[in-house]
Design a protein around this motif. Structure first.
Motif, PDB file in Angstrom:
ATOM      1  N   TYR A  64       0.840  -1.193   0.000  1.00 31.49           N
ATOM      2  CA  TYR A  64       0.000   0.000   0.000  1.00 31.49           C
ATOM      3  C   TYR A  64       0.878   1.247   0.000  1.00 31.49           C
ATOM      4  CZ  TYR A  64      -3.792  -3.068   1.691  1.00 31.49           C
ATOM      5  OH  TYR A  64      -4.715  -4.059   1.821  1.00 31.49           O
ATOM      6  N   SER A  65       0.458   2.252  -0.761  1.00 36.44           N
ATOM      7  CA  SER A  65       1.046   3.579  -0.619  1.00 36.44           C
ATOM      8  C   SER A  65       0.203   4.349   0.392  1.00 36.44           C
ATOM      9  CB  SER A  65       1.054   4.325  -1.961  1.00 36.44           C
ATOM     10  OG  SER A  65       2.038   3.804  -2.821  1.00 36.44           O
ATOM     11  N   VAL A  66       0.872   5.159   1.225  1.00 36.34           N
ATOM     12  CA  VAL A  66       0.160   5.890   2.274  1.00 36.34           C
ATOM     13  C   VAL A  66       0.614   7.345   2.267  1.00 36.34           C
ATOM     14  CG1 VAL A  66      -0.397   6.053   4.726  1.00 36.34           C
ATOM     15  CG2 VAL A  66       0.026   3.805   3.687  1.00 36.34           C
ATOM     16  N   LEU A  67      -0.362   8.254   2.297  1.00 34.66           N
ATOM     17  CA  LEU A  67      -0.105   9.689   2.308  1.00 34.66           C
ATOM     18  C   LEU A  67      -1.051  10.324   3.315  1.00 34.66           C
ATOM     19  CD1 LEU A  67       1.382  12.087   1.006  1.00 34.66           C
ATOM     20  CD2 LEU A  67      -0.292  12.043  -0.840  1.00 34.66           C
ATOM     21  N   TYR A 116       4.807  19.448   0.968  1.00 32.66           N
ATOM     22  CA  TYR A 116       4.883  17.994   0.865  1.00 32.66           C
ATOM     23  C   TYR A 116       6.169  17.493   1.522  1.00 32.66           C
ATOM     24  CZ  TYR A 116       5.386  13.356  -1.203  1.00 32.66           C
ATOM     25  OH  TYR A 116       5.568  12.008  -1.394  1.00 32.66           O
ATOM     26  N   MET A 117       6.033  16.488   2.381  1.00 37.00           N
ATOM     27  CA  MET A 117       7.180  15.852   3.024  1.00 37.00           C
ATOM     28  C   MET A 117       7.249  14.395   2.571  1.00 37.00           C
ATOM     29  SD  MET A 117       9.808  15.735   4.972  1.00 37.00           S
ATOM     30  CE  MET A 117       9.776  17.320   5.815  1.00 37.00           C
ATOM     31  N   ASP A 118       8.289  14.060   1.811  1.00 37.26           N
ATOM     32  CA  ASP A 118       8.437  12.703   1.277  1.00 37.26           C
ATOM     33  C   ASP A 118       9.164  11.827   2.296  1.00 37.26           C
ATOM     34  OD1 ASP A 118       8.771  10.434  -0.172  1.00 37.26           O
ATOM     35  OD2 ASP A 118       9.966  11.331  -1.779  1.00 37.26           O
ATOM     36  N   ARG A 119       8.475  10.803   2.798  1.00 34.31           N
ATOM     37  CA  ARG A 119       9.097   9.854   3.722  1.00 34.31           C
ATOM     38  C   ARG A 119       9.147   8.452   3.115  1.00 34.31           C
ATOM     39  NH1 ARG A 119       5.995  13.134   7.518  1.00 34.31           N
ATOM     40  NH2 ARG A 119       7.457  14.395   8.743  1.00 34.31           N
ATOM     41  N   GLY A 120       9.032   8.385   1.805  1.00 32.82           N
ATOM     42  CA  GLY A 120       9.229   7.116   1.115  1.00 32.82           C
ATOM     43  C   GLY A 120       8.099   6.124   1.231  1.00 32.82           C
ATOM     44  N   THR A 121       6.849   6.589   1.420  1.00 37.21           N
ATOM     45  CA  THR A 121       5.741   5.647   1.574  1.00 37.21           C
ATOM     46  C   THR A 121       4.782   5.681   0.376  1.00 37.21           C
ATOM     47  OG1 THR A 121       4.442   7.280   2.846  1.00 37.21           O
ATOM     48  CG2 THR A 121       5.852   5.757   4.087  1.00 37.21           C
ATOM     49  N   ILE A 122       5.262   6.183  -0.761  1.00 35.70           N
ATOM     50  CA  ILE A 122       4.468   6.182  -1.988  1.00 35.70           C
ATOM     51  C   ILE A 122       5.277   5.535  -3.099  1.00 35.70           C
ATOM     52  CG2 ILE A 122       3.320   7.598  -3.735  1.00 35.70           C
ATOM     53  CD1 ILE A 122       2.885   9.718  -1.631  1.00 35.70           C
ATOM     54  N   ALA A 123       4.636   4.599  -3.812  1.00 37.89           N
ATOM     55  CA  ALA A 123       5.293   3.936  -4.936  1.00 37.89           C
ATOM     56  C   ALA A 123       4.227   3.474  -5.918  1.00 37.89           C
ATOM     57  CB  ALA A 123       6.115   2.750  -4.450  1.00 37.89           C
ATOM     58  N   SER A 124       4.640   3.103  -7.101  1.00 40.80           N
ATOM     59  CA  SER A 124       3.715   2.587  -8.104  1.00 40.80           C
ATOM     60  C   SER A 124       3.161   1.243  -7.629  1.00 40.80           C
ATOM     61  CB  SER A 124       4.439   2.419  -9.438  1.00 40.80           C
ATOM     62  OG  SER A 124       3.635   1.668 -10.332  1.00 40.80           O
ATOM     63  N   PRO A 125       1.875   0.979  -7.850  1.00 41.21           N
ATOM     64  CA  PRO A 125       1.311  -0.326  -7.451  1.00 41.21           C
ATOM     65  C   PRO A 125       1.836  -1.472  -8.304  1.00 41.21           C
ATOM     66  CG  PRO A 125      -0.304   0.936  -8.707  1.00 41.21           C
ATOM     67  CD  PRO A 125       0.854   1.853  -8.447  1.00 41.21           C
ATOM     68  N   TRP A 126       2.540  -1.139  -9.381  1.00 41.67           N
ATOM     69  CA  TRP A 126       3.024  -2.199 -10.288  1.00 41.67           C
ATOM     70  C   TRP A 126       4.468  -2.567 -10.010  1.00 41.67           C
ATOM     71  CZ3 TRP A 126      -1.575  -3.013 -11.288  1.00 41.67           C
ATOM     72  CH2 TRP A 126      -2.470  -2.017 -11.644  1.00 41.67           C
ATOM     73  N   GLU A 127       5.122  -1.858  -9.097  1.00 41.04           N
ATOM     74  CA  GLU A 127       6.532  -2.149  -8.834  1.00 41.04           C
ATOM     75  C   GLU A 127       6.679  -3.440  -8.027  1.00 41.04           C
ATOM     76  OE1 GLU A 127       8.298   1.236  -6.993  1.00 41.04           O
ATOM     77  OE2 GLU A 127       8.218   2.460  -8.802  1.00 41.04           O
ATOM     78  N   MET A 140       2.923  18.883  14.753  1.00 39.66           N
ATOM     79  CA  MET A 140       2.573  17.594  15.328  1.00 39.66           C
ATOM     80  C   MET A 140       3.306  16.467  14.617  1.00 39.66           C
ATOM     81  SD  MET A 140      -1.494  18.157  16.043  1.00 39.66           S
ATOM     82  CE  MET A 140      -1.710  16.566  16.835  1.00 39.66           C
ATOM     83  N   SER A 141       3.491  16.623  13.324  1.00 43.94           N
ATOM     84  CA  SER A 141       4.235  15.625  12.560  1.00 43.94           C
ATOM     85  C   SER A 141       5.663  15.508  13.061  1.00 43.94           C
ATOM     86  CB  SER A 141       4.233  16.005  11.075  1.00 43.94           C
ATOM     87  OG  SER A 141       4.993  15.098  10.316  1.00 43.94           O
ATOM     88  N   ASP A 142       6.285  16.659  13.303  1.00 44.83           N
ATOM     89  CA  ASP A 142       7.661  16.654  13.804  1.00 44.83           C
ATOM     90  C   ASP A 142       7.742  16.045  15.207  1.00 44.83           C
ATOM     91  OD1 ASP A 142       8.412  17.899  11.473  1.00 44.83           O
ATOM     92  OD2 ASP A 142       8.518  19.908  12.336  1.00 44.83           O
ATOM     93  N   ALA A 143       6.773  16.409  16.064  1.00 42.54           N
ATOM     94  CA  ALA A 143       6.810  15.950  17.456  1.00 42.54           C
ATOM     95  C   ALA A 143       6.521  14.460  17.583  1.00 42.54           C
ATOM     96  CB  ALA A 143       5.805  16.748  18.286  1.00 42.54           C
ATOM     97  N   LEU A 144       5.642  13.936  16.711  1.00 43.40           N
ATOM     98  CA  LEU A 144       5.210  12.542  16.817  1.00 43.40           C
ATOM     99  C   LEU A 144       5.985  11.611  15.880  1.00 43.40           C
ATOM    100  CD1 LEU A 144       1.338  13.098  16.969  1.00 43.40           C
ATOM    101  CD2 LEU A 144       2.886  12.627  18.873  1.00 43.40           C
ATOM    102  N   TYR A 145       6.984  12.160  15.177  1.00 47.22           N
ATOM    103  CA  TYR A 145       7.777  11.366  14.229  1.00 47.22           C
ATOM    104  C   TYR A 145       6.864  10.631  13.246  1.00 47.22           C
ATOM    105  CZ  TYR A 145      11.357  12.275  17.728  1.00 47.22           C
ATOM    106  OH  TYR A 145      12.199  12.901  18.601  1.00 47.22           O
ATOM    107  N   MET A 146       6.039  11.402  12.561  1.00 51.16           N
ATOM    108  CA  MET A 146       5.079  10.844  11.615  1.00 51.16           C
ATOM    109  C   MET A 146       5.772   9.910  10.622  1.00 51.16           C
ATOM    110  SD  MET A 146       1.815  11.023  11.225  1.00 51.16           S
ATOM    111  CE  MET A 146       1.374  12.583  12.006  1.00 51.16           C
ATOM    112  N   PRO A 147       5.311   8.656  10.502  1.00 43.72           N
ATOM    113  CA  PRO A 147       6.045   7.674   9.685  1.00 43.72           C
ATOM    114  C   PRO A 147       5.731   7.703   8.195  1.00 43.72           C
ATOM    115  CG  PRO A 147       4.202   6.612  10.774  1.00 43.72           C
ATOM    116  CD  PRO A 147       4.214   8.031  11.253  1.00 43.72           C
ATOM    117  N   PHE A 148       4.719   8.487   7.783  1.00 46.55           N
ATOM    118  CA  PHE A 148       4.282   8.451   6.392  1.00 46.55           C
ATOM    119  C   PHE A 148       4.589   9.753   5.662  1.00 46.55           C
ATOM    120  CE2 PHE A 148       1.024   5.711   8.585  1.00 46.55           C
ATOM    121  CZ  PHE A 148       1.531   4.497   8.119  1.00 46.55           C
ATOM    122  N   SER A 149       4.678   9.662   4.347  1.00 47.90           N
ATOM    123  CA  SER A 149       4.751  10.869   3.530  1.00 47.90           C
ATOM    124  C   SER A 149       3.514  11.711   3.828  1.00 47.90           C
ATOM    125  CB  SER A 149       4.795  10.506   2.040  1.00 47.90           C
ATOM    126  OG  SER A 149       5.985   9.782   1.740  1.00 47.90           O
TER     127      SER A 149
END
Length: 349
Positions: free
Chosen positions: A282-285, A338-349, A292-301
């Motif tokens: 799954y890709s997650v955004l 936009y903050m890219d944390r590497g949680t988005i990719a093509s569903p075909w990869e 709050m993202s900084d304080a909680l170490y948000m794991p997703f893009s």
């Protein structure tokens, strides 16, 4: 006006407004204009005055000022009765940054809870504040009418259906939602699930949530995507079971957009215990506040809205109204980042 200071001593002496004027190389009247906002002064002059105040330890006595100017040097922040741990945390972030911005500009802050407009009317009629900032703005917000009728300078931190010529400052949540859908579409995702706030919150028609969902829907339709919208509680004891149910229903879904910060961290936990790889399966955004993202170490893009920037802009807009009461109403929507944390990719990869 004498702007009496609190008793702040330097080398055994008490700093006065005259001392500030002398240190800054300006007149006493100019210092008064900086303190009260009665008349606009150049940014350079204001900076010199505030630097002199800091150096001398001068703190204006707002009570003395209000007696001689009919000003309170107070900004009223009007919240509503949104409940739940998430909302208390989010509201706390906004109030914290509003307080810092107000204090930096030389104003005190009055916090009032008002779900129906009654308390707003009281603040306006009793002249407890020089201006208002509304939090938790709904599409049809009863507080708007009272503020508009009273003529008190007001900034809505949100976009009501009818702002009645009040100033508006907010994050552009519509742009955020559209950008998130387009981002996933560009990676080849056709089946997307949007996890949003619980139905009782949606029923309040809070403007930010409404604009986000509306924009996500329109963008998905324009791009020919399948977008399913699922509500999820913010009750920490029930989030996991509700997310479990959502995941079980979403056959064919390849990407999730989460607009519910309470659910975001629990969603990450579920992915781990189910051994579901992100972004391979799954890709997650997510949509969230930057702080709050900084304080909680948000794991997703994430598409992040900056609470500090929004609140500082709101306070500056209100003070600008104090200085220029006949100017046109302001409408400012600030874009998130936009903050890219590497949680988005093509569903075909």
């Amino acid at each position: 006006m004498n702007g009496n200071p609190k008793m702040v001593e330097r080398n055994g002496t008490v700093s006065t407004i005259n001392d500030v004027a002398r240190e800054a190389g300006v007149s006493k009247t100019t210092v008064s204009f900086v303190l009260t906002g009665f008349r606009s002064v150049s940014k350079e002059t204001e900076a010199k005055v505030r630097a002199a105040m800091d150096k001398l330890g001068y703190v204006a006595n707002h009570s003395a000022q209000s007696l001689s100017t009919s000003k309170t040097n107070t900004i009223g922040v009007i919240t509503s009765n949104r409940q739940g741990a998430y909302f208390e945390l989010a509201r706390g972030a906004y109030i914290n940054w509003l307080s810092k911005a107000a204090t930096s500009a030389g104003y005190d802050m009055l916090i009032v809870n008002d779900p129906d407009g009654t308390a707003t009317a009281n603040v306006c009629q009793s002249h407890k504040a020089d201006g208002l900032i509304f939090l938790d703005v709904r599409r049809k917000d009863p507080r708007i009418l009272f503020a508009a009728k009273s003529g008190i300078p007001t900034v809505c931190l949100g976009v009501p259906d009818d702002r009645m010529n009040l100033d508006v400052v907010d994050t552009d949540f519509g742009h955020a939602a559209s950008s998130m859908v387009e981002k996933l579409a560009s990676e080849g995702h056709n089946n997307i699930c949007l996890i949003t706030l619980p139905q009782p919150i949606l029923d309040q028609e809070l403007n930010d949530t409404f604009r986000f969902i509306q924009s996500a829907n329109k963008t998905s339709q324009r791009l020919g995507l399948n977008l399913s919208i699922r509500t999820c509680t913010t009750d920490t004891e029930k989030i996991e079971s509700e997310l479990d149910g959502i995941l079980s229903m979403q056959e064919g879904t390849t990407a999730y957009i989460i607009q519910n910060e309470s659910a975001t961290l629990v969603f990450h936990h579920l992915m781990e215990i189910r051994h579901i790889p992100i972004p391979e399966q799954y890709s997650v955004l997510v949509s969230c506040e930057k702080q709050m993202s900084d304080a909680l170490y948000m794991p997703f893009s994430a598409w992040q809205n900056d609470v500090q920037l929004v609140t500082e802009t709101a306070v500056k807009t209100l003070i600008n109204h104090f200085k220029h009461p006949k100017r046109k109403p302001q409408f400012k929507l600030l874009q998130g980042q936009y903050m890219d944390r590497g949680t988005i990719a093509s569903p075909w990869e």
